[in-house]
Design an enzyme around this catalytic site. Sequence first.
Site, PDB file in Angstrom:
ATOM      1  N   ASP A 192       0.911  -1.268  -0.127  1.00  0.00           N
ATOM      2  CA  ASP A 192      -0.101   0.125   0.094  1.00  0.00           C
ATOM      3  C   ASP A 192       0.906   1.178   0.020  1.00  0.00           C
ATOM      4  OD1 ASP A 192      -1.463   2.215   0.897  1.00  0.00           O
ATOM      5  OD2 ASP A 192      -2.963   0.887   1.831  1.00  0.00           O
ATOM      6  N   HIS A 193       1.000   1.897  -1.156  1.00  0.00           N
ATOM      7  CA  HIS A 193       2.309   2.824  -1.180  1.00  0.00           C
ATOM      8  C   HIS A 193       2.032   4.191  -0.415  1.00  0.00           C
ATOM      9  CE1 HIS A 193      -0.438   5.042  -3.818  1.00  0.00           C
ATOM     10  NE2 HIS A 193       0.218   6.086  -3.892  1.00  0.00           N
ATOM     11  N   HIS A 202      -5.731   2.872   1.060  1.00  0.00           N
ATOM     12  CA  HIS A 202      -5.017   3.919   1.425  1.00  0.00           C
ATOM     13  C   HIS A 202      -5.765   4.580   2.771  1.00  0.00           C
ATOM     14  CE1 HIS A 202      -2.864   3.191  -2.027  1.00  0.00           C
ATOM     15  NE2 HIS A 202      -3.499   3.882  -2.907  1.00  0.00           N
TER      16      HIS A 202
HETATM   17  C1  BG6 Z   1      -3.337   4.603  -6.549  1.00  0.00           C
HETATM   18  C2  BG6 Z   1      -4.553   4.623  -6.907  1.00  0.00           C
HETATM   19  O1  BG6 Z   1      -3.289   3.716  -5.678  1.00  0.00           O
HETATM   20  O2  BG6 Z   1      -3.155   5.746  -5.875  1.00  0.00           O
HETATM   21  C3  BG6 Z   1      -4.778   5.789  -8.127  1.00  0.00           C
HETATM   22  O3  BG6 Z   1      -4.710   3.542  -7.768  1.00  0.00           O
HETATM   23  C4  BG6 Z   1      -4.324   6.949  -7.386  1.00  0.00           C
HETATM   24  O4  BG6 Z   1      -6.001   5.770  -8.715  1.00  0.00           O
HETATM   25  C5  BG6 Z   1      -3.110   7.024  -6.702  1.00  0.00           C
HETATM   26  O5  BG6 Z   1      -4.208   7.989  -8.439  1.00  0.00           O
HETATM   27  C6  BG6 Z   1      -2.828   8.180  -5.835  1.00  0.00           C
HETATM   28  O6  BG6 Z   1      -1.612   8.200  -5.228  1.00  0.00           O
HETATM   29  P1  BG6 Z   1      -0.952   9.545  -4.565  1.00  0.00           P
HETATM   30  O7  BG6 Z   1       0.449   8.986  -4.067  1.00  0.00           O
HETATM   31  O8  BG6 Z   1      -0.604  10.509  -5.884  1.00  0.00           O
HETATM   32  O9  BG6 Z   1      -1.751  10.203  -3.815  1.00  0.00           O
END
Ligand code: BG6
Length: 494
Positions: free
Chosen positions: A181-182, A244
């Site tokens: 989960d980045h 997230h």
């Molecule tokens: C991803 C989603 O996990 O997170 C995308 O699949 C989204 O749709 C992205 O744009 C958002 O990531 P961040 O780090 O730019 O907030």
Amino acid sequence: MNTHTKHIPCLITIFGATGDLSHRKLFPSLFHLYQQDNLDEHIAIIGVGRRDYTNDFFREQVKQSIQTHVKDTDRLDEFIEHVFYFKNDVNEEESYHELLAFSNELDDTFKLEGNRLFYLAMAPQFFGPISDYLKASGLTETKGFKRLVIEKPFGSDFKSAEKLNNQLRQSFKEEEIYRIDHYLGKDMVQNIEVLRFANAMFEPLWNNKYISNIQITSSEILGVEDRGGYYESSGALKDMVQNHMLQMVALLAMEAPISLKSEDIRAEKVKVLKSLRQLKPEEVNQNFVRGQYGEGTINDQRVIAYRDEDRVASDSNTPTFVSGRLTIDNFRWAGVPFYIRTGKRMKSKCIQVVVEFKEVPMNLYYQTDRLLDSNLLVINIQPNEGISLHLNAKKSIQGIETKPVQLSYAMSAQDKMNTVDAYENLLFDCLKGDATNFTHWEELKSTWKFVDAIQEHWTMIDPNFPNYKSGTNGPIESDLLLSRDGNHWWDDIQ
Ligand code: BG6
């Protein structure tokens, strides 16, 4: 700068190595780790792909991506000697046997001690089969460690997630599965825990006695881009909330763990996710709002409606926006709403947490024109990174008027220089065997069940889409959700 004493030898095999994620995130992150001396000569990376590339061609592609994404490319030629291409058809067992022979060869050459990390940067339908083939071909039988890193989405509902999990568990143990989960790799998300548990001043206030509500926003300016195909079957609820947003809720709401060990932190997260009140069908619409962007203007540019995007149905009911009011049924949080909000094509790119404190027990300054402002703790996650505390102070030398003041800490450029991205943090954690910032199956179970209840109800009733203009903060119902409780979104606050 070497921040630890022992390097970890490892063979990293990336499935989907010619794809976007590998080029934008994985290779630049691995290079940066190498450049920072967190990886040494005992490392080899196999990029697995379907295309008919030669090793040299692939290396050239990887070099180009790194040059695009990393400013300082010192030692790039040295790094690239550790990168190899392997053409494979993911559905053919035979090619996994060849991959095994190649892996053993690299293991000998680079002295990798049999440590293997498999990164699946592939479409989700391949997760299960690849994991089966890794076992069947003997790739998972190794004298070192073996780890499987899985990108999202992990299933599309509880049932499919459980099925996938059971399949993966045939080849890997739970502690060998690293579900990405980045958001958990973002520095300021990791800072939530430090802020809460390393400061004496917040923890005593961190409960329903002193906190009025907590707001978590992740808004994007971008639309669905070229991911219409995937997004149509996912939408904001599964794409952002299930993972997230609920992970951030868990970090904000969990009890203090007994130690910083991965299993202790996860145990607390699991506990709080289990306390999330599951919504009954009749409660969904009172507590959750869905939206879909129509056309509009962002930064003076006209943008099209979601339904006009590529590979999106012209009558699509997929939500590109979700906001919700969450209730956590435990002693600490009873009565404190957690509001979440996420959407595409909104006014600004902003990932932020606002903790709003309750009013003082008695306002001594009621005779002035202004009401006292709420005390706020703002955690800025992106694009700005930092923390600010909003307080009331005296306005002028004479009189009793108050004015809002702000104490701020912005993460310095020096701090930021040390990491390329969340992916770098996560890849390094995974090499070290630290699973703290990855999602455990027990967490997924709760988040999927919570989201399924909302999804099931929404599927039964057609929404009235599009219901917000691109470049706004979403549908009006999202504001009403808070105003019904006497609250409002803290927009444009830093
Ligand atoms: C991803 C989603 O996990 O997170 C995308 O699949 C989204 O749709 C992205 O744009 C958002 O990531 P961040 O780090 O730019 O907030």
